[in-house]
Design a protein around this motif. Structure first.
Motif, mmCIF file in Angstrom:
data_model
loop_
_atom_site.group_PDB
_atom_site.id
_atom_site.type_symbol
_atom_site.label_atom_id
_atom_site.label_comp_id
_atom_site.label_asym_id
_atom_site.label_seq_id
_atom_site.Cartn_x
_atom_site.Cartn_y
_atom_site.Cartn_z
ATOM 1 N N VAL A 4 -8.224 -41.653 85.244
ATOM 2 C CA VAL A 4 -8.102 -41.634 83.783
ATOM 3 C C VAL A 4 -9.481 -41.411 83.183
ATOM 4 O O VAL A 4 -10.495 -41.707 83.807
ATOM 5 C CB VAL A 4 -7.488 -42.946 83.228
ATOM 6 C CG1 VAL A 4 -6.068 -43.119 83.708
ATOM 7 C CG2 VAL A 4 -8.325 -44.152 83.589
ATOM 8 N N ILE A 15 -1.208 -46.558 89.443
ATOM 9 C CA ILE A 15 -0.054 -46.214 88.604
ATOM 10 C C ILE A 15 1.239 -46.724 89.243
ATOM 11 O O ILE A 15 2.327 -46.286 88.892
ATOM 12 C CB ILE A 15 0.017 -44.694 88.324
ATOM 13 C CG1 ILE A 15 0.052 -43.888 89.626
ATOM 14 C CG2 ILE A 15 -1.148 -44.264 87.440
ATOM 15 C CD1 ILE A 15 0.311 -42.410 89.444
ATOM 16 N N LEU A 21 5.234 -40.471 85.688
ATOM 17 C CA LEU A 21 4.017 -40.065 84.987
ATOM 18 C C LEU A 21 3.656 -38.647 85.386
ATOM 19 O O LEU A 21 3.899 -38.221 86.508
ATOM 20 C CB LEU A 21 2.852 -40.987 85.343
ATOM 21 C CG LEU A 21 2.827 -42.353 84.688
ATOM 22 C CD1 LEU A 21 1.627 -43.145 85.195
ATOM 23 C CD2 LEU A 21 2.799 -42.253 83.187
ATOM 24 N N TYR A 26 -0.395 -40.363 78.437
ATOM 25 C CA TYR A 26 -1.261 -41.448 77.983
ATOM 26 C C TYR A 26 -0.691 -42.768 78.477
ATOM 27 O O TYR A 26 0.518 -42.978 78.441
ATOM 28 C CB TYR A 26 -1.344 -41.472 76.447
ATOM 29 C CG TYR A 26 -2.085 -40.299 75.883
ATOM 30 C CD1 TYR A 26 -3.456 -40.352 75.687
ATOM 31 C CD2 TYR A 26 -1.414 -39.127 75.547
ATOM 32 C CE1 TYR A 26 -4.147 -39.273 75.166
ATOM 33 C CE2 TYR A 26 -2.093 -38.041 75.029
ATOM 34 C CZ TYR A 26 -3.459 -38.119 74.837
ATOM 35 O OH TYR A 26 -4.126 -37.046 74.324
ATOM 36 N N VAL A 27 -1.587 -43.640 78.944
ATOM 37 C CA VAL A 27 -1.164 -44.935 79.459
ATOM 38 C C VAL A 27 -2.044 -46.039 78.897
ATOM 39 O O VAL A 27 -3.205 -45.822 78.546
ATOM 40 C CB VAL A 27 -1.203 -44.993 81.006
ATOM 41 C CG1 VAL A 27 -0.162 -44.074 81.611
ATOM 42 C CG2 VAL A 27 -2.575 -44.676 81.550
ATOM 43 N N VAL A 29 -4.086 -49.176 79.873
ATOM 44 C CA VAL A 29 -4.722 -49.609 81.113
ATOM 45 C C VAL A 29 -5.358 -50.979 80.917
ATOM 46 O O VAL A 29 -6.005 -51.242 79.902
ATOM 47 C CB VAL A 29 -5.813 -48.598 81.549
ATOM 48 C CG1 VAL A 29 -6.553 -49.086 82.787
ATOM 49 C CG2 VAL A 29 -5.207 -47.237 81.784
ATOM 50 N N TYR A 33 -5.048 -51.143 86.202
ATOM 51 C CA TYR A 33 -3.625 -50.812 86.353
ATOM 52 C C TYR A 33 -3.092 -50.168 85.079
ATOM 53 O O TYR A 33 -3.365 -50.647 83.972
ATOM 54 C CB TYR A 33 -2.786 -52.066 86.621
ATOM 55 C CG TYR A 33 -3.002 -52.648 87.990
ATOM 56 C CD1 TYR A 33 -2.173 -52.285 89.046
ATOM 57 C CD2 TYR A 33 -4.028 -53.538 88.230
ATOM 58 C CE1 TYR A 33 -2.369 -52.812 90.313
ATOM 59 C CE2 TYR A 33 -4.244 -54.069 89.497
ATOM 60 C CZ TYR A 33 -3.409 -53.697 90.530
ATOM 61 O OH TYR A 33 -3.604 -54.206 91.781
ATOM 62 N N ALA A 34 -2.312 -49.113 85.232
ATOM 63 C CA ALA A 34 -1.571 -48.547 84.109
ATOM 64 C C ALA A 34 -0.369 -49.460 83.884
ATOM 65 O O ALA A 34 0.435 -49.663 84.785
ATOM 66 C CB ALA A 34 -1.118 -47.131 84.422
ATOM 67 N N LYS A 37 3.371 -46.457 79.640
ATOM 68 C CA LYS A 37 3.183 -45.096 79.143
ATOM 69 C C LYS A 37 3.337 -45.157 77.628
ATOM 70 O O LYS A 37 4.246 -45.809 77.118
ATOM 71 C CB LYS A 37 4.246 -44.188 79.765
ATOM 72 C CG LYS A 37 4.110 -42.737 79.416
ATOM 73 C CD LYS A 37 5.159 -41.950 80.212
ATOM 74 C CE LYS A 37 5.256 -40.538 79.759
ATOM 75 N NZ LYS A 37 6.260 -39.795 80.529
#
Length: 62
Positions: A4, A15, A21, A26-27, A29, A33-34, A37
């Motif tokens: 990212v 992820i 994904l 866009y996530v 974070v 960790y994501a 979304k």
């Protein structure tokens, strides 16, 4: 795992917690960790608010 980038800073994150994904998504974070979304409009609004905080002289620390 994915890379990212925000404001030119890149980092590798997990992820594993999110399905479906794609590059360019866009996530949200947190600690590598994501977590979720998010849609592009929400991402844009969030980034603008963070930039305003930065220009107001506030410091964000992790």
């Amino acid at each position: 795992m994915a890379i990212v980038s925000i404001d030119g800073v890149s980092m590798e994150i997990s992820i594993a917690l999110i399905d479906d994904l794609a590059v360019g998504d866009y996530v949200l974070v947190h600690v590598g960790y994501a977590l979720a979304k998010i849609d592009p409009a929400e991402a844009k609004r969030t980034l603008e608010l963070l930039q305003e905080l930065g220009s107001a002289g506030l410091e964000i620390r992790s």
